[in-house]
Design a protein around this motif. Structure first.
Motif, mmCIF file in Angstrom:
data_model
loop_
_atom_site.group_PDB
_atom_site.id
_atom_site.type_symbol
_atom_site.label_atom_id
_atom_site.label_comp_id
_atom_site.label_asym_id
_atom_site.label_seq_id
_atom_site.Cartn_x
_atom_site.Cartn_y
_atom_site.Cartn_z
ATOM 1 N N ALA A 59 10.255 4.447 114.093
ATOM 2 C CA ALA A 59 10.148 5.226 115.326
ATOM 3 C C ALA A 59 9.351 4.463 116.377
ATOM 4 O O ALA A 59 8.499 3.638 116.048
ATOM 5 C CB ALA A 59 9.470 6.556 115.029
ATOM 6 N N ALA A 94 12.172 9.020 112.275
ATOM 7 C CA ALA A 94 12.757 7.708 111.974
ATOM 8 C C ALA A 94 11.745 6.806 111.279
ATOM 9 O O ALA A 94 10.549 6.858 111.550
ATOM 10 C CB ALA A 94 13.248 7.045 113.248
ATOM 11 N N ALA A 144 17.342 15.589 120.190
ATOM 12 C CA ALA A 144 17.763 14.403 119.439
ATOM 13 C C ALA A 144 16.724 13.295 119.557
ATOM 14 O O ALA A 144 16.355 12.665 118.555
ATOM 15 C CB ALA A 144 19.126 13.926 119.936
ATOM 16 N N TRP A 145 16.243 13.055 120.774
ATOM 17 C CA TRP A 145 15.255 11.998 120.994
ATOM 18 C C TRP A 145 13.960 12.290 120.229
ATOM 19 O O TRP A 145 13.450 11.444 119.504
ATOM 20 C CB TRP A 145 14.977 11.849 122.490
ATOM 21 N N SER A 172 13.374 14.425 117.750
ATOM 22 C CA SER A 172 13.580 14.469 116.292
ATOM 23 C C SER A 172 13.637 13.061 115.726
ATOM 24 O O SER A 172 13.047 12.772 114.685
ATOM 25 C CB SER A 172 14.858 15.225 115.952
ATOM 26 N N TRP A 173 14.354 12.163 116.418
ATOM 27 C CA TRP A 173 14.414 10.785 115.961
ATOM 28 C C TRP A 173 13.026 10.140 115.999
ATOM 29 O O TRP A 173 12.619 9.465 115.065
ATOM 30 C CB TRP A 173 15.400 9.975 116.800
ATOM 31 N N CYS A 174 12.297 10.378 117.076
ATOM 32 C CA CYS A 174 10.966 9.784 117.203
ATOM 33 C C CYS A 174 9.997 10.300 116.136
ATOM 34 O O CYS A 174 9.121 9.573 115.684
ATOM 35 C CB CYS A 174 10.386 10.066 118.586
#
Length: 190
Positions: A36, A33, A25-26, A28-30
């Motif tokens: 990011a 986003a 999750a971390w 993928s978001w980074c």
């Protein structure tokens, strides 16, 4: 030696999966986003998640199972990061001209192929980016190559169709399963 009680084993057995979900999750978001964090914050976040999960696992399981389980957990989480990197969309494709090729033989340790040739390609692309592929396909100077890249520059460019998350994903699952299995093994009495 005493076995972990079922109420103790459940949270420890769930730790590798929960840690992998948090790392995925971390990262993928980074990687995706719009706002990011920087690379430093991204790497620090992964480091904190990895160290915290490994420390809790090692303390809760203990013994040689805890040592090897922690090792499998750390490697599995790093493979999960590689999976997230390889599944991140590289939304743009450019046709680039190979300016220079540097080939280097990478020797293998242990079993497997004796060596692998790694190609670093210097590129001339429209707009100037990407400027290179660090692990590109075999190509000659002057050849055209299609390169997929993220215009936000959050992930490294890759030859079009050249990244497959399957190897890293399967390695992550196997290593995390081994870590989970070792959590259910006996541990020394406290």
């Amino acid at each position: 030696m005493s076995e972990l009680q079922p109420k103790e084993w459940g949270p420890v057995a769930a730790l590798p999966g929960a840690a992998a979900a948090a790392v995925l999750a971390w990262t993928s978001w980074c990687f995706t986003a719009a706002a990011a964090p920087s690379v430093t914050v991204t790497v620090a976040g992964v480091g904190v998640l990895l160290l915290a999960a490994c420390a809790v696992y090692f303390v809760r399981v203990g013994g040689s199972g805890g040592f090897f389980g922690t090792l499998f957990l750390a490697l599995g989480l790093l493979a999960a990061v590689a999976t997230a990197d390889q599944t991140t969309a590289r939304g743009e494709v450019a046709t680039c001209v190979v300016r220079d090729v540097q080939a280097r033989n990478q020797e293998s340790q242990g079993e497997g192929p004796a060596s692998k040739t790694v190609y670093r390609l210097a590129l001339d692309c429209p707009g100037g980016y990407p400027a290179e592929l660090k692990d590109g396909p075999e190509a000659e100077a002057g050849a055209e190559i299609r390169v997929s890249y993220d215009p936000g520059r959050r992930v490294s460019p890759a030859a079009e169709g050249g990244t497959s998350p399957w190897t890293a994903g399967v390695c992550a699952v196997v290593l995390l399963a081994l870590s989970t299995g070792l959590a259910g093994r006996r541990r020394p009495a406290a």
